[in-house]
Design an enzyme around this catalytic site. Structure first.
Site, PDB file in Angstrom:
ATOM      1  N   GLU A   1      -4.469  -9.573   3.996  1.00 23.54           N
ATOM      2  CA  GLU A   1      -5.389  -9.233   5.086  1.00 23.54           C
ATOM      3  C   GLU A   1      -6.516 -10.238   5.249  1.00 23.54           C
ATOM      4  O   GLU A   1      -6.953 -10.519   6.373  1.00 23.54           O
ATOM      5  CB  GLU A   1      -5.969  -7.827   4.873  1.00 23.54           C
ATOM      6  CG  GLU A   1      -5.053  -6.682   5.283  1.00 23.54           C
ATOM      7  CD  GLU A   1      -4.088  -6.285   4.186  1.00 23.54           C
ATOM      8  OE1 GLU A   1      -3.400  -5.266   4.338  1.00 23.54           O
ATOM      9  OE2 GLU A   1      -4.006  -7.011   3.160  1.00 23.54           O
TER      10      GLU A   1
ATOM     11  N   GLU B   1       0.815  -1.208   0.000  1.00 19.86           N
ATOM     12  CA  GLU B   1       0.000   0.000   0.000  1.00 19.86           C
ATOM     13  C   GLU B   1       0.853   1.264   0.000  1.00 19.86           C
ATOM     14  O   GLU B   1       0.512   2.256  -0.655  1.00 19.86           O
ATOM     15  CB  GLU B   1      -0.963  -0.034   1.188  1.00 19.86           C
ATOM     16  CG  GLU B   1      -2.000  -1.141   1.019  1.00 19.86           C
ATOM     17  CD  GLU B   1      -2.992  -1.230   2.147  1.00 19.86           C
ATOM     18  OE1 GLU B   1      -4.188  -1.323   1.857  1.00 19.86           O
ATOM     19  OE2 GLU B   1      -2.568  -1.223   3.319  1.00 19.86           O
TER      20      GLU B   1
END
Length: 271
Positions: free
Chosen positions: A145, A125
């Site tokens: 995640e 990210e």
């Protein structure tokens, strides 16, 4: 180029070094594969804010100590924040994920990222939130995640689809699988792939090339490209005339003309 000395600090830290007009920002917790603690998030935001606020700094380079960029979140450290809904980045600081969320500042100056080894979750990210990414051939990427019962909220769900298309983004987001530098290059997540020992020198070279250009023009160009992505071509085009008028009346534009006439490299001041 020397790798920064590992820190004995168990919470990790973010180190900064100025080289000319470039701010090197180092993720420094190699004993834990640079897993991000709450403190590290705060210090990273402070470093990004320093880059934007210091007129002598023109470009940032984000890299990491040790063999890996980051294994992602240090969940024991960060989970309490997530459960409370608290922010790791204090109000008013530049958000390293550059999401434009309320009370967060957005970065204006360019950021080049050098990734290597394990580059999981927040590492992906951060690099997707930057402008240019240089990856080592030994990179291992995973947006995992879903394997931990949470969702990627640092920009992966936005930017992976933007860069690589819906199917490619879903493949990696929904499986949490691991992929390498060649796949990241194919998906436009990174721009260059080099040997591990060259990843930071290559990123620094790119940053220095950017820093040699007119700072006002660099920032304006970067922001206009982002406006295209976020608001569409018409919104970006509506800024052409006003932005060009402002830039054309700057000291740097006059220096650009002088350097062209005198057949020499321009000496820009950011004015």
């Amino acid at each position: 180029m020397n790798t920064p000395h590992p820190t004995p600090d168990t919470e990790g830290r973010i180190d900064c070094e100025v080289r000319g007009h470039v701010l090197l920002i180092c993720i420094n917790r190699p004993a834990k594969r640079n897993g991000f603690t709450a403190r590290m998030f705060r210090e990273l935001a402070e470093a990004y804010t320093r880059l934007d606020d210091d007129p002598a700094l023109r470009v940032g380079v984000l890299h990491a100590a040790g063999d890996h960029f980051t294994a992602g979140l240090d969940l024991p450290s960060v989970a309490p924040l997530m459960q409370r809904g608290d922010r790791a980045v204090p109000d008013g600081l530049v958000d390293p994920n550059d999401l434009g969320m309320p009370r967060y500042r957005r970065r204006t100056k360019p950021m080049v990222v050098a990734v290597k080894g394990i580059t999981f979750t927040v590492g992906i990210e951060l690099m997707l939130a930057a402008d240019i990414v240089v990856a080592a051939t030994d990179c291992r990427f995973s947006q995992l995640e879903v394997k931990r019962g949470i969702m990627a909220t640092g920009g992966a769900t936005l930017r992976m689809a933007e860069r690589s298309g819906l199917g490619n983004a879903m493949l990696h987001l929904l499986t949490g699988d691991e992929f390498g530098a060649a796949e990241a290059l194919r998906l436009n997540y990174v721009q260059k792939v080099v040997e591990p020992e060259q990843v930071l020198p290559e990123a620094l070279q790119i940053a220095e090339q950017i820093a040699a250009q007119a700072p006002l023009a660099v920032v304006a160009t970067r922001l206009n490209v982002l406006k295209v992505l976020e608001e569409g071509p018409m919104a970006a085009m509506h800024e052409f005339e006003t932005t060009q008028k402002r830039l054309a009346n700057s000291d740097d534009a006059a220096e650009g003309v002088r350097s062209f006439v005198e057949k020499r490299a321009a000496r820009f001041t950011g004015q």
